[in-house]
Design an enzyme around this catalytic site. Structure first.
Site, PDB file in Angstrom:
ATOM      1  N   GLY A  31      31.374  15.597 -26.361  1.00 47.92           N
ATOM      2  CA  GLY A  31      31.771  14.818 -27.523  1.00 47.92           C
ATOM      3  C   GLY A  31      33.266  14.657 -27.643  1.00 47.92           C
ATOM      4  CB  VAL A  33      37.953  17.472 -30.762  1.00 45.31           C
ATOM      5  CG1 VAL A  33      38.493  18.348 -31.901  1.00 45.31           C
ATOM      6  CG2 VAL A  33      36.867  18.216 -29.998  1.00 45.31           C
ATOM      7  CE  LYS A  49      32.801  19.164 -28.577  1.00 44.32           C
ATOM      8  NZ  LYS A  49      33.075  20.169 -27.556  1.00 44.32           N
ATOM      9  CG  ASP A 149      30.093  24.209 -20.960  1.00 37.62           C
ATOM     10  OD1 ASP A 149      30.189  24.351 -19.725  1.00 37.62           O
ATOM     11  OD2 ASP A 149      30.557  23.230 -21.559  1.00 37.62           O
TER      12      ASP A 149
END
Length: 503
Positions: A31, A33, A49, A149
């Site tokens: 995405g 921010v 975000k 992640d």
């Protein structure tokens, strides 16, 4: 095409009647921010975000809200996890969450890091992960969280008056949400290929040991600046083969010049085991091992310094008074711009020509660095073009290091003379000129050249004279620039191990 939920965020209405978006400050696979102001808190800056997918399904929105709630609750338990304040859905169905706004650097922009900084950062990353893996209690039930992640881009390092550097982990809980069956309807996965565990690539259910695998990749990169596998392509198939079947390289194989305790290399290799049962089973094991390695490394550094007669590089030394006086009488060359630059140039002394570094800085910075020391290192490559990297650093415990790299084409006759002259003296001066008028010499510092370095410089001059001419100087310069960060790391490791440095 702009896929942002807001084409011009600064001109839009308030998000959920509270947040005024100001500008885009980050973008990635998950995405975007934005910097925003929380108008209900007097315009306090926050980071918002927006996830890349649009979630119109009520069940998916409910799943996101649950994960965001867990993430927000978790962020209240550890200072090493970026604090989440709020979450929701935009009018267009974009899921978002609101975080504290931090002014720092991503770990990916700092690596490789010196060994002492590695221990500081790795310890804090582990503490954040440990807190998440233990889970949080909601309605009497423990909910452990796995990041899925972990990578340098998801770690922020900010200055801290107590810790020196404070680590914050980004995106906890969201990665798990994106992996949930409500969102993913194919056999795809969300993560970053170079850091994915084998079980993650298979699409299997993962636990904290998957984060430990990713942590192992990241720790390797923190020390070497490279991944444990050097692949020719970045496609899924190549990384799948590497993570599933290929053994990772050891740290000495990737960079034999980095001095890393064998136990630390062994720990990282254990984190990278293919079979999760062979990895450390929890973060507590890693923290305990890191603590033992750090303590042992510190003791070895002290013993090494006490017993070492010839250092790896050279520290400051005093120049003869006559040379210092000669330097103070010099004026800034007319053909050089009035700006913060450094360059090598010969000076004439009573004993003949001498190589010196000329540096222009603001007067206040010259004053602040009056008691710092100098340290140097030389790196030479012959192919495809003979090129020398001459690095000098102004170092002190209380100031940010000032790095002064100089790249010298060794088929240039003036540079050959300059380097040849360096071998005739045991030190060279750094002449500091003020950026402010009248641009006079404000101080003269010096750095000694270790005997082993002098010997190497002499050999490099001879080699350069014997090599055929080449038009690929820029290629060699690019190669040296790639090594520059590693050199910085090695020099800082050495300097930080010197107990006699109090500047």
């Amino acid at each position: 095409m702009n896929t942002s939920p807001f084409a011009s965020p600064e001109n839009q209405e308030l998000l959920v009647n509270r947040y005024q978006l100001k500008k885009l400050i980050g973008k990635g696979g998950m995405g975007e921010v934005f910097l925003a102001h929380d108008v209900l808190l007097g315009g306090t800056p926050v980071a918002i975000k927006f996830l890349s997918q649009t979630f119109a399904n009520p069940k998916i929105q409910e799943s996101f809200n649950r994960e965001a709630l867990l993430s927000a609750a978790l962020s209240q338990k550890s200072i090493h996890i970026v604090r989440a304040y709020d979450y929701g859905m935009s009018k267009s169905g974009k899921a978002f969450y609101v975080m504290e706004y931090l002014s720092g650097k991503r770990l990916k922009d700092l690596i490789p890091v010196p060994l002492s900084m590695f221990f500081t950062l790795a310890r804090q990353i582990c503490l954040g992960l440990q807190c998440a893996h233990k889970g949080i209690s909601i309605d009497g039930k423990i909910h452990p969280l796995v990041h899925r992640d972990i990578k340098p881009a998801n770690i922020i390092v900010i200055p801290d008056p107590i810790l020196g550097q404070l680590v914050k982990i980004l995106d906890f809980g969201i990665a798990k949400f994106l992996n949930s069956s409500n969102v993913i309807h194919t056999k795809g996965f969300h993560g970053t290929l170079p850091y994915c565990s084998p079980e993650q690539l298979e699409g299997d259910e993962v636990d904290s040991r998957s984060d430990i695998y990713s942590l192992g990749v990241m720790m390797f990169e923190m020390l070497t600046g490279q991944k444990p596998w050097q692949l020719e392509t970045q496609y899924f198939g190549a990384w799948y083969k590497a993570h599933k079947f290929e053994q990772p390289k050891s740290i000495p194989e990737v960079n034999p010049y980095i001095q890393v305790p064998q136990q630390l290399n062994d720990l990282i290799m254990t984190c990278l085991e293919k079979d999760l049962v062979n990895r450390p089973q929890n973060i507590a094991e890693i923290l305990q091992t890191l603590s033992k390695i750090e303590q042992s490394a510190h003791q070895n550094q002290i013993a090494s310094v006490e017993n070492k007669s010839t250092p790896h590089g050279s520290l400051s030394s005093e120049l003869p008074i006559t040379i210092t006086q000669t330097c103070r009488e010099l004026v800034w060359p007319e053909n050089k711009p009035i700006q913060e630059i450094v360059f090598p140039q010969l000076i004439n002394t009573k004993k003949g020509s001498m190589a010196a570094l000329w540096l222009m800085l603001p007067q206040q910075e010259i004053i602040n660095r009056a008691h710092t020391i100098l340290h140097n290192q030389f790196i030479f490559i012959t192919s495809p073009h003979p090129m020398l990297l001459w690095v000098t650093v102004l170092y002190g415990r209380q100031v940010v290091p000032k790095w002064l790299p100089c790249y010298l084409d060794m088929q240039n006759s003036q540079n050959l003379q300059l380097v040849s002259t360096l071998t005739n003296y045991t030190s060279y001066p750094l002449i500091l000129f003020t950026l402010e008028t009248p641009h006079t010499c404000a101080n003269v510092l010096s750095s000694s050249i270790a005997p082993i370095q002098q010997k190497k410089l002499k050999n490099w001059v001879k080699q350069s004279q014997q090599l055929p001419s080449s038009a690929l100087s820029q290629v060699s310069k690019k190669m040296l620039k790639h090594q520059y960060k590693q050199i910085q790391s090695q020099m800082l490791q050495y300097l930080e191990s010197q107990p006699q440095i109090v500047a």
